[in-house]
Design an enzyme around this catalytic site. Structure first.
Site, mmCIF file in Angstrom:
data_model
loop_
_atom_site.group_PDB
_atom_site.id
_atom_site.type_symbol
_atom_site.label_atom_id
_atom_site.label_comp_id
_atom_site.label_asym_id
_atom_site.label_seq_id
_atom_site.Cartn_x
_atom_site.Cartn_y
_atom_site.Cartn_z
ATOM 1 N N ALA A 10 0.869 -1.170 0.000
ATOM 2 C CA ALA A 10 0.000 0.000 0.000
ATOM 3 C C ALA A 10 0.911 1.226 0.000
ATOM 4 O O ALA A 10 2.068 1.145 0.439
ATOM 5 C CB ALA A 10 -0.892 -0.008 1.230
ATOM 6 N N GLU A 55 4.103 -4.874 7.767
ATOM 7 C CA GLU A 55 3.284 -3.797 8.357
ATOM 8 C C GLU A 55 3.618 -3.492 9.817
ATOM 9 O O GLU A 55 3.620 -2.336 10.226
ATOM 10 C CB GLU A 55 1.786 -4.146 8.249
ATOM 11 C CG GLU A 55 1.204 -3.912 6.867
ATOM 12 C CD GLU A 55 1.338 -5.111 5.945
ATOM 13 O OE1 GLU A 55 2.131 -6.025 6.247
ATOM 14 O OE2 GLU A 55 0.657 -5.129 4.912
ATOM 15 N N GLY A 114 0.574 -4.806 1.123
ATOM 16 C CA GLY A 114 -0.616 -4.924 0.281
ATOM 17 C C GLY A 114 -0.367 -5.707 -0.998
ATOM 18 O O GLY A 114 -1.290 -6.306 -1.554
HETATM 19 N N1 COA Z 1 4.567 3.102 -0.807
HETATM 20 C C1 COA Z 1 4.951 4.252 -1.389
HETATM 21 N N2 COA Z 1 6.075 4.364 -2.126
HETATM 22 C C2 COA Z 1 6.830 3.266 -2.255
HETATM 23 C C3 COA Z 1 6.489 2.037 -1.667
HETATM 24 C C4 COA Z 1 5.286 1.972 -0.921
HETATM 25 N N3 COA Z 1 4.853 0.856 -0.342
HETATM 26 N N4 COA Z 1 7.449 1.128 -1.973
HETATM 27 C C5 COA Z 1 8.352 1.772 -2.731
HETATM 28 N N5 COA Z 1 7.996 3.056 -2.908
HETATM 29 C C6 COA Z 1 8.673 4.115 -3.647
HETATM 30 C C7 COA Z 1 9.909 4.637 -2.915
HETATM 31 O O1 COA Z 1 9.528 5.599 -1.947
HETATM 32 C C8 COA Z 1 10.682 5.229 -4.074
HETATM 33 O O2 COA Z 1 10.103 6.453 -4.431
HETATM 34 P P1 COA Z 1 11.058 7.754 -4.696
HETATM 35 O O3 COA Z 1 11.936 7.335 -5.844
HETATM 36 O O4 COA Z 1 10.088 8.823 -5.042
HETATM 37 O O5 COA Z 1 11.830 7.974 -3.425
HETATM 38 C C9 COA Z 1 10.406 4.250 -5.209
HETATM 39 O O6 COA Z 1 9.191 3.579 -4.851
HETATM 40 C C10 COA Z 1 11.502 3.212 -5.409
HETATM 41 O O7 COA Z 1 11.692 2.562 -4.163
HETATM 42 P P2 COA Z 1 13.127 2.432 -3.446
HETATM 43 O O8 COA Z 1 12.887 2.295 -1.973
HETATM 44 O O9 COA Z 1 14.028 3.531 -3.895
HETATM 45 O O10 COA Z 1 13.635 1.058 -4.062
HETATM 46 P P3 COA Z 1 14.645 0.030 -3.391
HETATM 47 O O11 COA Z 1 14.973 -0.955 -4.458
HETATM 48 O O12 COA Z 1 15.763 0.720 -2.717
HETATM 49 O O13 COA Z 1 13.791 -0.705 -2.244
HETATM 50 C C11 COA Z 1 11.851 -1.843 -1.339
HETATM 51 C C12 COA Z 1 12.679 -1.490 -2.594
HETATM 52 C C13 COA Z 1 10.585 -2.538 -1.821
HETATM 53 C C14 COA Z 1 12.632 -2.758 -0.414
HETATM 54 C C15 COA Z 1 11.509 -0.531 -0.603
HETATM 55 O O14 COA Z 1 10.957 0.399 -1.539
HETATM 56 C C16 COA Z 1 10.492 -0.713 0.495
HETATM 57 O O15 COA Z 1 10.840 -1.178 1.574
HETATM 58 N N6 COA Z 1 9.222 -0.341 0.242
HETATM 59 C C17 COA Z 1 8.184 -0.412 1.230
HETATM 60 C C18 COA Z 1 7.713 -1.832 1.415
HETATM 61 C C19 COA Z 1 6.644 -1.904 2.486
HETATM 62 O O16 COA Z 1 6.884 -1.684 3.656
HETATM 63 N N7 COA Z 1 5.422 -2.240 2.047
HETATM 64 C C20 COA Z 1 4.307 -2.394 2.924
HETATM 65 C C21 COA Z 1 3.524 -1.152 3.026
HETATM 66 S S1 COA Z 1 2.116 -1.378 4.096
#
Ligand code: COA
Length: 263
Positions: free
Chosen positions: A69, A137, A114
Site C-alpha cells: 500500500a 506492516e 498490500g
Molecule cells: N509506498 C509508497 N512508495 C513506495 C512504496 C510503498 N509501499 N514502496 C516503494 N515506494 C517508492 C519509494 O519511496 C521510491 O520512491 P522515490 O523514488 O520517489 O523515493 C520508489 O518507490 C523506489 O523505491 P526504493 O525504496 O528507492 O527502491 P529500493 O529498491 O531501494 O527498495 C523496497 C525497494 C521494496 C525494499 C523498498 O521500496 C520498500 O521497503 N518499500 C516499502 C515496502 C513496504 O513496507 N510495504 C508495505 C507497506 S504497508
C-alpha cells in the site's frame, strides 16, 4: 475503460486469457487509492466478458509485483480514513477472490504488504526467482489491512502466518514455494510465458466445472463440513445439466480431446 492509466487490461486472447497489469513503476506499483480503484474497475469490466476463461494479474517492470500500500497515503491517515482505506482495499481483494474465473498472480519482484495481500487474494500464484514476499506492516506500526491477517493463515497455516506477520520479515521465492504460497518459481524472463502456460492448463478444462470447483472450495472455508458437502453435491448435480459434461465424457469415450463451450 479509457481512463485506466495505472492498471492496464489486455483483453482475452484466443485461449480466453486476459492480463491485468498494475503500472505505477516509479513507486514500485504501490497501491494508492487510484490504483485500487482502477484495479476494481478492471475486474468489474472483465466480469462481463463471456469469452474470458482466466486472468493473469501482474506488475509492470522488472522490480516489483506490488511493493505495498502507498506509505505516503497511509502516513496521513486518521482513525476514520484508516478504516476507509482498509475497506476500499479489502473490497477489491474480495472482488478478485470471488471472481468467477481463476486469477493467477504472476509475481515478478517485490510482493510486500498490500502486494503480498493482493497475491493472497488471487486463486493461484507463481513467482520469479527474484521475487520477495513479506508482510512488513508491524514494522510501520500497523497491521496488514487488505485481508492478510485472514488469508495468510488459511494458505500457509497458523504457525507460519503468526511468525511471518509478527516478525514482518521478508522471504524469497524458494521459501514462498516451500510454504505453499506459490506453486512454481521460474527465471524472471520466463515468468510471463510460464504464467500463460500455467493458465492454459486450467482453461483447457470445462469452464463451468472450473468456476464451480472454485466456488465449492471457497464456500467450504466458511461452512460446516455437512453444509459444504451438500453444496458440493448440488454443484455436482448442476454440472450434469451442462453440454460441457456430455462433451467431456463423450470425448473420453471417443478417445479425443473435448471441445468445451462453457455451457
Ligand atoms: N509506498 C509508497 N512508495 C513506495 C512504496 C510503498 N509501499 N514502496 C516503494 N515506494 C517508492 C519509494 O519511496 C521510491 O520512491 P522515490 O523514488 O520517489 O523515493 C520508489 O518507490 C523506489 O523505491 P526504493 O525504496 O528507492 O527502491 P529500493 O529498491 O531501494 O527498495 C523496497 C525497494 C521494496 C525494499 C523498498 O521500496 C520498500 O521497503 N518499500 C516499502 C515496502 C513496504 O513496507 N510495504 C508495505 C507497506 S504497508
Amino acid at each position: 475503460m479509457t481512463d485506466q492509466t495505472l492498471v492496464r487490461i489486455d483483453p482475452a486472447d484466443d485461449d480466453g486469457i486476459a492480463t491485468v497489469t498494475i503500472d505505477r513503476q516509479e513507486k514500485l506499483n504501490a497501491l494508492n487509492p487510484e490504483v485500487i480503484d482502477e484495479l476494481g474497475r478492471a475486474f468489474e469490466a472483465l466480469r462481463h466478458d463471456e469469452t474470458l476463461r482466466g486472468v493473469i494479474l501482474t506488475g509492470a517492470g522488472e522490480k516489483a509485483f506490488v511493493a505495498g500500500a502507498d506509505i505516503g497515503v497511509l502516513a496521513k491517515m486518521t482513525p476514520t480514513s484508516g478504516v476507509a482505506v482498509s475497506r476500499q482495499g479489502q473490497e477489491v481483494m474480495r472482488a478478485i477472490e470471488t471472481f468467477p474465473r481463476p486469477v493467477l498472480a504472476a509475481v515478478g519482484g517485490f510482493a510486500l504488504g498490500g502486494g503480498c495481500e493482493l497475491a493472497l487474494a488471487c486463486h493461484l500464484r507463481i513467482a520469479s526467482e527474484n521475487a520477495v514476499f513479506g508482510l512488513p506492516e508491524v514494522g510501520l506500526g500497523i497491521v496488514p489491512g487488505y485481508g492478510g491477517t485472514v488469508r495468510l493463515a488459511r494458505l500457509v497455516g497458523l504457525g507460519r502466518a503468526i511468525e511471518l506477520t509478527l516478525t514482518g520479515r521478508k522471504f524469497d521465492a524458494a521459501t514462498a514455494q516451500s510454504l505453499g504460497l506459490v506453486s512454481e518459481v521460474v527465471p524472471r524472463e520466463e515468468l510471463a510465458e510460464r504464467a500463460r502456460g500455467f493458465m492454459r492448463a486450467i482453461t483447457r478444462n470445462g469452464p463451468v466445472a472450473v468456476s464451480l470447483a472454485m466456488e465449492a472450495i471457497y464456500q467450504a472455508l466458511d461452512s460446516s463440513t455437512e453444509e459444504a458437502l451438500r453444496h458440493e453435491a448440488a454443484l455436482f448435480g448442476i454440472l450434469a445439466s451442462t453440454d460441457d459434461m456430455r462433451e467431456g465424457m463423450q470425448a473420453f469415450l471417443e478417445k479425443r480431446r473435448p471441445t468445451f463451450r462453457g455451457k
